[in-house]
Design an enzyme around this catalytic site. Structure first.
Site, PDB file in Angstrom:
ATOM      1  N   CYS A 134       0.834  -1.203   0.000  1.00 43.94           N
ATOM      2  CA  CYS A 134       0.000   0.000   0.000  1.00 43.94           C
ATOM      3  C   CYS A 134       0.866   1.250   0.000  1.00 43.94           C
ATOM      4  O   CYS A 134       1.388   1.653   1.048  1.00 43.94           O
ATOM      5  CB  CYS A 134      -0.928  -0.008   1.209  1.00 43.94           C
ATOM      6  SG  CYS A 134      -2.007   1.440   1.312  1.00 43.94           S
ATOM      7  N   CYS A 137      -0.525   4.075   2.133  1.00 47.81           N
ATOM      8  CA  CYS A 137      -0.293   3.874   3.566  1.00 47.81           C
ATOM      9  C   CYS A 137       1.145   4.192   3.960  1.00 47.81           C
ATOM     10  O   CYS A 137       1.396   4.840   4.979  1.00 47.81           O
ATOM     11  CB  CYS A 137      -0.600   2.429   3.952  1.00 47.81           C
ATOM     12  SG  CYS A 137      -2.216   1.808   3.448  1.00 47.81           S
ATOM     13  N   ASP A 138       2.101   3.713   3.172  1.00 47.54           N
ATOM     14  CA  ASP A 138       3.498   3.717   3.597  1.00 47.54           C
ATOM     15  C   ASP A 138       4.430   4.595   2.767  1.00 47.54           C
ATOM     16  O   ASP A 138       5.607   4.725   3.105  1.00 47.54           O
ATOM     17  CB  ASP A 138       4.032   2.279   3.575  1.00 47.54           C
ATOM     18  CG  ASP A 138       3.242   1.352   4.484  1.00 47.54           C
ATOM     19  OD1 ASP A 138       2.789   1.819   5.537  1.00 47.54           O
ATOM     20  OD2 ASP A 138       3.078   0.168   4.129  1.00 47.54           O
TER      21      ASP A 138
END
Length: 328
Positions: A134, A137-138
């Site tokens: 992701c 997300c990261d």
């Protein structure tokens, strides 16, 4: 008969948020956490994009906080899986993995989706330590660093574009000699000079130290040659699989298996069954959107329970032409 007003299947931000709201409504929900208690977020280390945590929080800590809050308001949790759901009659009949049978006036499905991985050497070892599924997300952790994105579809190109705005260099590894992505996103990708496309290239192995990824072993599948690419992060972008096996025979799902919900709600095609989080979200797949849809599912469920009536032996609700509950 072991009957509950609301049974929630699945944990994580969607399931726990639904439980918090349902419990505060006084419904005393029963939640089945499944095998991966807390969902995908438990496999994430630093979470710094969830509102309310300016210094970030570990993924495991975030879901544990949600669980504690759900328990505080009266949620009952069983660490079992639901292996079958029978909607032939009402209340619904649910069978758990220990063969225990439960009955539910309403069901909230929050079983999530599982990211697809390649299965290459050390991929799982470095999950959360340089390997991710992701970018949204990261990606923030890879500012001005060099990363790999694996995949040739829309998801991979979207991840590459997102990362190109953060990373110094993005290597896009495409197994075939062409993309599977739509033409419009391919055209968009051309605007990023720091994205290098490697066709006919596959990830073979992840290399690193005791703490983080340091390099990737890649193979040219035309010449069958191996090379080592020093790298800071690897993003696997080959799609997700919704955890809907138990429900596909009773609920409407799309071609991939995601549960279909009425737009703007968490209603499924079966009155009294609701779906929230990544199990029905093909677009956002974030902890915060999962939590938001968990809230929606609990509110939809509460309205369903408040408006139910006995007609011909079945629970039903008044709905309009679009299937949305009315007279709430």
């Amino acid at each position: 008969m072991n009957t509950h007003e609301c049974i929630i299947i699945g944990s994580g931000p969607a399931g726990y948020t639904a439980a918090i709201y349902a419990a505060r409504y006084g419904r005393k929900p029963l939640l089945f956490s499944g095998l991966l208690q807390g969902g995908q977020l438990t496999q994430t280390t630093d979470v710094d994009n969830y509102p309310g945590f300016p210094n970030g929080i570990q993924g495991e800590d975030l879901v544990q906080n949600m669980l504690a809050q759900a328990l505080l308001f009266g949620t009952e949790v069983k660490h079992q899986m639901i292996v079958s759901v029978d909607t032939t009659d009402r209340p619904f009949k649910l069978t758990a993995s220990d063969d225990a049978v439960y009955y539910a006036e309403s069901v909230i499905i929050a079983t999530g989706a599982t990211a697809k991985y390649l299965g290459v050497t050390n991929e799982q070892k470095y999950l959360g330590m340089g390997v991710s599924a992701c970018a949204t997300c990261d990606g923030y952790f890879y500012r001005n660093k060099e990363v790999i994105v694996v995949g040739g579809g829309d998801t991979a190109l979207e991840e590459a574009i997102f990362l190109a705005n953060l990373a110094s260099k993005v290597h896009l590894l495409v197994r075939k000699d062409h993309f599977r992505a739509s033409a419009i996103i391919q055209d968009h990708l051309k605007g990023y000079s720091n994205v290098e496309i490697h066709y006919n290239t596959e990830l073979e192995e992840v290399l690193g130290n005791d703490q983080f990824v340091e390099a990737a072993v890649v193979r040219d599948n035309v010449n069958n040659t191996i090379s080592i690419m020093p790298i800071d992060g690897i993003f696997i972008a080959i799609g997700h699989t919704p955890n809907t096996e138990v429900f596909q025979s009773i609920l409407e799902v799309d071609d991939i298996g995601y549960i279909k919900t009425i737009p703007g709600s968490t209603y499924t095609n079966v009155p009294g069954i609701f779906a929230c989080g990544d199990v029905q979200d093909t677009k956002y797949r974030q902890a915060i959107t999962a939590a938001g849809s968990g809230c929606m599912a609990a509110i939809d469920t509460e309205r369903f329970l408040n408006n139910r009536a006995i007609k011909n032996g079945f629970y039903c609700v008044e709905v309009d032409s679009n299937g949305i509950t009315v007279n709430q």
